[in-house]
Design an enzyme around this catalytic site. Structure first.
Site, PDB file in Angstrom:
ATOM      1  N   HIS A 284       0.818  -1.324   0.089  1.00 45.03           N
ATOM      2  CA  HIS A 284      -0.066   0.050   0.147  1.00 45.03           C
ATOM      3  C   HIS A 284       0.995   1.320   0.079  1.00 45.03           C
ATOM      4  O   HIS A 284       1.633   1.288  -0.902  1.00 45.03           O
ATOM      5  CB  HIS A 284      -0.910  -0.139   1.274  1.00 45.03           C
ATOM      6  CG  HIS A 284      -2.034   1.062   1.209  1.00 45.03           C
ATOM      7  ND1 HIS A 284      -2.551   1.778   0.125  1.00 45.03           N
ATOM      8  CD2 HIS A 284      -2.868   1.120   2.325  1.00 45.03           C
ATOM      9  CE1 HIS A 284      -3.277   2.506   0.617  1.00 45.03           C
ATOM     10  NE2 HIS A 284      -3.664   2.269   1.923  1.00 45.03           N
ATOM     11  N   HIS A 323      -2.348  -2.097  -9.606  1.00 42.23           N
ATOM     12  CA  HIS A 323      -3.441  -1.462  -8.842  1.00 42.23           C
ATOM     13  C   HIS A 323      -4.664  -2.216  -8.862  1.00 42.23           C
ATOM     14  O   HIS A 323      -5.129  -2.932  -9.623  1.00 42.23           O
ATOM     15  CB  HIS A 323      -3.927  -0.239  -9.116  1.00 42.23           C
ATOM     16  CG  HIS A 323      -4.296   0.673  -8.148  1.00 42.23           C
ATOM     17  ND1 HIS A 323      -5.749   0.753  -7.866  1.00 42.23           N
ATOM     18  CD2 HIS A 323      -3.822   1.565  -7.307  1.00 42.23           C
ATOM     19  CE1 HIS A 323      -5.850   1.662  -6.980  1.00 42.23           C
ATOM     20  NE2 HIS A 323      -4.817   2.229  -6.562  1.00 42.23           N
ATOM     21  N   ASP A 380       2.958   5.536  -6.697  1.00 46.33           N
ATOM     22  CA  ASP A 380       3.901   5.405  -5.795  1.00 46.33           C
ATOM     23  C   ASP A 380       5.259   5.187  -6.773  1.00 46.33           C
ATOM     24  O   ASP A 380       6.252   5.221  -6.292  1.00 46.33           O
ATOM     25  CB  ASP A 380       4.102   4.125  -4.849  1.00 46.33           C
ATOM     26  CG  ASP A 380       2.935   4.197  -3.901  1.00 46.33           C
ATOM     27  OD1 ASP A 380       2.300   3.528  -3.650  1.00 46.33           O
ATOM     28  OD2 ASP A 380       3.019   5.574  -3.209  1.00 46.33           O
TER      29      ASP A 380
HETATM   30  C1  SDX Z   1      -1.466   2.263  -3.344  1.00 48.71           C
HETATM   31  O1  SDX Z   1      -6.321   0.645  -3.202  1.00 48.71           O
HETATM   32  C2  SDX Z   1      -5.760   2.021  -3.537  1.00 48.71           C
HETATM   33  O2  SDX Z   1      -6.383   2.845  -4.050  1.00 48.71           O
HETATM   34  C3  SDX Z   1      -4.506   2.266  -3.136  1.00 48.71           C
HETATM   35  C4  SDX Z   1      -3.523   3.626  -3.378  1.00 48.71           C
HETATM   36  C5  SDX Z   1      -4.157   4.728  -2.531  1.00 48.71           C
HETATM   37  O3  SDX Z   1      -4.000   5.869  -3.209  1.00 48.71           O
HETATM   38  O4  SDX Z   1      -4.584   4.514  -1.455  1.00 48.71           O
HETATM   39  O5  SDX Z   1      -3.789   3.806  -4.810  1.00 48.71           O
HETATM   40  C6  SDX Z   1      -2.261   3.587  -3.112  1.00 48.71           C
HETATM   41  O6  SDX Z   1      -1.347   1.660  -2.477  1.00 48.71           O
HETATM   42  C7  SDX Z   1      -0.969   2.114  -4.614  1.00 48.71           C
HETATM   43  C8  SDX Z   1      -0.449   0.682  -4.784  1.00 48.71           C
HETATM   44  C9  SDX Z   1       0.980   0.321  -4.347  1.00 48.71           C
HETATM   45  N1  SDX Z   1       1.595  -0.878  -4.088  1.00 48.71           N
HETATM   46  C10 SDX Z   1       2.589  -1.464  -4.826  1.00 48.71           C
HETATM   47  O7  SDX Z   1       2.929  -0.758  -6.065  1.00 48.71           O
HETATM   48  C11 SDX Z   1       3.025  -2.807  -4.762  1.00 48.71           C
HETATM   49  C12 SDX Z   1       3.002  -3.371  -6.208  1.00 48.71           C
HETATM   50  N2  SDX Z   1       1.544  -3.728  -6.379  1.00 48.71           N
HETATM   51  C13 SDX Z   1       1.001  -4.903  -6.358  1.00 48.71           C
HETATM   52  O8  SDX Z   1       1.383  -5.678  -4.932  1.00 48.71           O
HETATM   53  C14 SDX Z   1      -0.452  -5.135  -6.665  1.00 48.71           C
HETATM   54  O9  SDX Z   1      -0.378  -4.552  -7.932  1.00 48.71           O
HETATM   55  C15 SDX Z   1      -1.421  -4.445  -5.534  1.00 48.71           C
HETATM   56  C16 SDX Z   1      -1.322  -4.833  -4.347  1.00 48.71           C
HETATM   57  C17 SDX Z   1      -1.429  -2.900  -5.823  1.00 48.71           C
HETATM   58  C18 SDX Z   1      -2.762  -4.856  -6.464  1.00 48.71           C
HETATM   59  O10 SDX Z   1      -2.832  -6.100  -6.121  1.00 48.71           O
HETATM   60  P1  SDX Z   1      -4.043  -6.948  -6.750  1.00 48.71           P
HETATM   61  O11 SDX Z   1      -5.215  -5.973  -6.975  1.00 48.71           O
HETATM   62  O12 SDX Z   1      -4.570  -8.012  -5.609  1.00 48.71           O
HETATM   63  O13 SDX Z   1      -3.764  -7.461  -7.820  1.00 48.71           O
HETATM   64  P2  SDX Z   1      -3.258  -9.074  -8.021  1.00 48.71           P
HETATM   65  O14 SDX Z   1      -2.038  -9.540  -7.074  1.00 48.71           O
HETATM   66  O15 SDX Z   1      -4.532 -10.094  -8.271  1.00 48.71           O
HETATM   67  O16 SDX Z   1      -2.519  -9.115  -9.490  1.00 48.71           O
HETATM   68  C19 SDX Z   1      -3.175  -9.439 -10.388  1.00 48.71           C
HETATM   69  C20 SDX Z   1      -2.088 -10.185 -11.275  1.00 48.71           C
HETATM   70  C21 SDX Z   1      -1.224 -11.093 -10.625  1.00 48.71           C
HETATM   71  O17 SDX Z   1      -0.822 -12.165 -11.453  1.00 48.71           O
HETATM   72  P3  SDX Z   1      -1.156 -13.612 -11.675  1.00 48.71           P
HETATM   73  O18 SDX Z   1      -1.148 -14.215 -10.494  1.00 48.71           O
HETATM   74  O19 SDX Z   1      -2.634 -13.487 -12.334  1.00 48.71           O
HETATM   75  O20 SDX Z   1      -0.402 -14.403 -12.771  1.00 48.71           O
HETATM   76  O21 SDX Z   1      -0.826  -9.170 -11.548  1.00 48.71           O
HETATM   77  C22 SDX Z   1       0.216  -9.523 -10.911  1.00 48.71           C
HETATM   78  C23 SDX Z   1      -0.147 -10.469  -9.852  1.00 48.71           C
HETATM   79  O22 SDX Z   1       0.766 -11.517  -9.388  1.00 48.71           O
HETATM   80  N3  SDX Z   1       0.801  -8.337 -10.315  1.00 48.71           N
HETATM   81  C24 SDX Z   1       2.149  -7.958 -10.459  1.00 48.71           C
HETATM   82  C25 SDX Z   1       2.239  -6.977  -9.391  1.00 48.71           C
HETATM   83  N4  SDX Z   1       0.780  -6.396  -9.302  1.00 48.71           N
HETATM   84  C26 SDX Z   1       0.120  -7.552  -9.558  1.00 48.71           C
HETATM   85  N5  SDX Z   1       3.039  -8.893 -10.891  1.00 48.71           N
HETATM   86  C27 SDX Z   1       4.490  -8.005 -10.531  1.00 48.71           C
HETATM   87  N6  SDX Z   1       4.446  -6.789 -10.193  1.00 48.71           N
HETATM   88  C28 SDX Z   1       3.436  -6.273  -9.553  1.00 48.71           C
HETATM   89  N7  SDX Z   1       3.646  -4.842  -9.008  1.00 48.71           N
END
Ligand code: SDX
Length: 445
Positions: A284, A323, A380
């Site tokens: 997050h 996201h 971020d």
């Molecule tokens: C913020 O919610 C909000 O509004 C948050 C925020 C706010 O203003 O409050 O916008 C602020 O928290 C932004 C997010 C910051 N976090 C990161 O940058 C960390 C990296 N991102 C990931 O951890 C992820 O994208 C999340 C946590 C942000 C979202 O995760 P989800 O919605 O649970 O998505 P998911 O894990 O189901 O991903 C879908 C697919 C998966 O692949 P498969 O298993 O289907 O093959 O995408 C992949 C994930 O493995 N994936 C990534 C990835 N994010 C998702 N693979 C590599 N790198 C990534 N960053």
């Protein structure tokens, strides 16, 4: 004969118009049910009537991470993830960044409309004159180790504020809610700056009421022996824009934490402390720290292909990408990216990581692995480059997120208290453990 869907809470048939309903058949019994559709949602409780035996609990919905569950009705922030749209009280974030200020946006979030001159003047005056914290805060701030994480210090300090304002527990009192809203927005920068100065062993700098909200924060961070800190207007403006961009984002993890904890009717300081804790996490708000660490680990542009390969093998995470809601470019990332060059120019710094970030984004967005998963830069991805240029220590990047998000959290908390459907948050579970076991005496274990 279809069963009329019954509002399970009230036991009376909900008025289901055929064209706004789901008709579901339970193949275990052959019974059919009409479930009302309203606002493109169905009520989970309407599924509890679906049973095999009359004494069954009834069907629950299962949604780990709440990926498809609306927890509330809210009018504060609208996001269209597919189109990359973000609006606060209906006003596009791009307009707010161009024409508004953080404190004006904080007012908009909390009161639902842009303030007129008088309203804005009073709001800014009140926040400016509530920036001091009780002197005892300095005493327990001194209790932290020099290398204590600033988010841990902020989390503890915000929670501790509830002990300085015990009357804030009266959350039904409109004035108490108003003054807590003012105090939290006003004091967050002071607590954050005190934590920063403590980590450096520097004396605390008290708020300067002559300065703007971002200017005062820069002064409390960086003022040394000079009689009066004079912030660079370009940095002040960039920081104000960053604060606007981080103010609210509907039901993200930390806002959800504020609502869940706040639903127990705890005081707002304790509820906001829950938000700080949620934001702290690397998935997050903590991601802005890990983005910079990721760029440092990559080290040079030539290493990007190997790093992306590691990501595809799930050995690395591409921080600052992806996201839960945005399946397009996060509009905030685009605006932050546009400010990077001017901040670097104002600080006279070159960022060794900017070229890596730009090339990393380019290669990821050219790669089907990421585009097929709709992974784009989020808020971020570029923010840490600006924070580093401002001289903010890496560990404190998330504090830069928590300061402005406080206005969003408190707006969500205030809105929740006015929700006629407010109930204490208490999810159910699918029990997977054992049942009816005998207690094993120690001699037999
Ligand atoms: C913020 O919610 C909000 O509004 C948050 C925020 C706010 O203003 O409050 O916008 C602020 O928290 C932004 C997010 C910051 N976090 C990161 O940058 C960390 C990296 N991102 C990931 O951890 C992820 O994208 C999340 C946590 C942000 C979202 O995760 P989800 O919605 O649970 O998505 P998911 O894990 O189901 O991903 C879908 C697919 C998966 O692949 P498969 O298993 O289907 O093959 O995408 C992949 C994930 O493995 N994936 C990534 C990835 N994010 C998702 N693979 C590599 N790198 C990534 N960053």
């Amino acid at each position: 004969m279809s069963e009329q869907s019954h509002g399970a809470e009230s036991g009376k048939a909900s008025t289901v118009e055929d064209n706004n309903s789901l008709t579901v058949t339970d193949n275990r019994t052959g019974k059919t049910y009409n479930i009302e559709i309203k606002d493109d949602t169905v009520r989970a409780m309407d599924f509890r009537q679906i049973k095999v035996n009359d004494d069954d609990f009834g069907l629950m919905t299962y949604d780990p991470g709440y990926t498809n569950t609306a927890s509330c009705r809210s009018a504060i922030t609208y996001i269209d993830g597919e189109k990359g749209i973000l609006q606060h009280r209906g006003i596009p974030i791009e307009e707010l960044c161009e024409k508004s200020s953080y404190l004006e946006v904080a007012y908009l979030l909390n009161f639902g409309h842009l303030p007129n001159e008088k309203e804005l003047g009073e709001w800014v005056y009140q926040i400016t004159h509530h920036t001091y914290v009780h002197e005892n805060i300095k005493s327990f701030m001194q209790g932290f180790r020099h290398d204590a994480h600033p988010m841990g210090m902020l989390l503890a300090s915000v929670g501790a504020l509830s002990t300085f304002y015990p009357e804030a527990k009266d959350i039904d009192d409109e004035w108490q809610r108003w003054v807590s809203t003012i105090r939290l927005i006003a004091k967050m920068p002071t607590l954050a700056a005190f934590a920063y100065r403590h980590s450096l062993g520097l004396p605390y700098v008290y708020p300067d009421n002559d300065l703007s909200y971002p200017g005062n924060y820069l002064s409390m961070l960086f003022k040394m022996a000079e009689p009066k800190y004079e912030p660079d207007p370009r940095l002040e403006k960039a920081l104000d824009t960053l604060f606007i961009l981080h103010a609210d984002h509907e039901q993200n993890c930390s806002a959800a934490a504020v609502r869940v904890v706040g639903s127990s009717r705890v005081d707002p300081y304790s509820a906001i402390a829950a938000g700080v804790a949620g934001l702290y996490g690397p998935l997050h708000g903590g991601a802005n720290v890990d983005v910079l660490r990721m760029l440092q680990k990559i080290g040079k542009v030539e290493n990007i292909p190997d790093f992306l390969e590691q990501v595809k093998q799930r050995k690395e995470l591409l921080y600052g990408f992806g996201h839960r809601v945005y399946k397009n470019y996060d509009p905030r990332a685009r605006i932050i990216r546009s400010h990077v060059d001017e901040v670097l120019e104002a600080t006279g710094k070159q960022s060794p990581w900017l070229d890596i970030a730009i090339e990393l984004e380019k290669q990821a967005l050219d790669d089907e692995y990421f585009t097929s998963r709709k992974l784009y830069p989020n808020v971020d991805f570029y923010s840490g480059i600006i924070y580093e240029a401002l001289g903010i220590p890496t560990d404190a990047f998330t504090v830069m997120f928590a300061i402005p998000r406080t206005s969003g959290w408190i707006a969500q908390w205030n809105e929740m208290l006015h929700d006629p459907e407010l109930k204490i948050a208490r999810p159910r579970q699918i029990y997977t453990g054992e049942r009816d076991k005998e207690y094993t005496p120690m001699s037999e274990r």
